[in-house]
Write an enzyme that holds these catalytic residues in place. Sequence first.
Site, PDB file in Angstrom:
ATOM      1  N   HIS A 177       0.840  -1.349   0.134  1.00 41.63           N
ATOM      2  CA  HIS A 177       0.004  -0.040   0.089  1.00 41.63           C
ATOM      3  C   HIS A 177       0.835   1.147  -0.075  1.00 41.63           C
ATOM      4  CE1 HIS A 177      -2.808  -2.936   1.646  1.00 41.63           C
ATOM      5  NE2 HIS A 177      -3.710  -2.282   1.035  1.00 41.63           N
ATOM      6  N   ASP A 249      -4.586  -5.951  -8.278  1.00 43.92           N
ATOM      7  CA  ASP A 249      -4.800  -5.305  -6.899  1.00 43.92           C
ATOM      8  C   ASP A 249      -4.956  -3.896  -7.271  1.00 43.92           C
ATOM      9  OD1 ASP A 249      -5.060  -5.080  -4.172  1.00 43.92           O
ATOM     10  OD2 ASP A 249      -3.186  -6.024  -3.598  1.00 43.92           O
TER      11      ASP A 249
END
Length: 346
Positions: A177, A249
């Site tokens: 992230h 993702d």
Amino acid sequence: MSTLLIDLKGQTLRQEEVELLEHPLVAGLILFTRNFYDRPQIQALVKDIRQRVKKPLLITVDQEGGRVQRFRDGFTKLPAMQSFAALIQEPEQQLATAKEAGWQMAAEMTALDIDLSFAPVLDLGHECKAIGDRSFCSDAESVFRLASAFIDGMHAAGMATTGKHFPGHGHVLADSHLETPFDNRPSAVIFERDIRPFQRLIAQNKLNAVMPAHVIYTDCDDQPASGSKYWLQDILRRKLGFHGAVFSDDLGMKGAGFMGDFVTRSEKALSAGCDLLLLCNEPDGVVQVLDNLKLNESRPHFEARQQRLKTLFKKKSFNWTELTQTEKWLKNTQKLTALQAQWQSS
């Protein structure tokens, strides 16, 4: 033509979001905690989306259990995946509880008219900050067994499954992230250990979709798996024989920044072999992609991709009131909530 999954800003649907969702490139959306106030509100939001957007949309969420559970108040507090093996001694009881958790999660989500929760996590081990107790266990055999049971529960409730994060995110310390992680282990180790749960579940036809990691495996390829033809075409499609859908993702994550701007990231992910692209928390990036992404694909490839998308919609629908009065749901709620409370206090 549909390929993109986007997000919403708040707890109600705005007209400009309706227009984005109706764009031909948009296949669906993903819901987050910011979209949730309580159960009646989220149910009303999903109903509003279904009524106002004039095409079928794949509505998704991350409702794994444990710390990754976007909807909490009014829903079963699902246990972290690590808790099954860590807290339950009897192997058969571990599997039974994992199956109950998979069913409970999927039944509750489909009762909201949500198609898909991105689960299960197939990563090994708990050292990676981004994964931690989202992982069932640190050894491949246990992950396979527990994930297989969880999947059986999801399928029984009519929900498709997504194995993530291929070929394995568990052995990098960095959080994708926030940055692009590198896994410097020899390829032989990855193939002997991390890839095994994916390989075995694919062989048993238990995975409807796979989500690759934003991780660079330096002994294998110089691109993150989410943008790697080696991982998605050579290994996943050809070597493992996977015929289901491949999600990127979130291309808004810092870990995907290695691949360039948002349009370039999308192009690379599609070219590498992704069917569906997640782009979240980047409204300007979504507009850039919708305005500039060109899908240069053959008719057979387009039709195959759309067919894979169709397999991801829910197969059953539960009525919330009826569901929550069943003996199965009531027993599961008590058992799973107690397990999560025990895990949090351990």
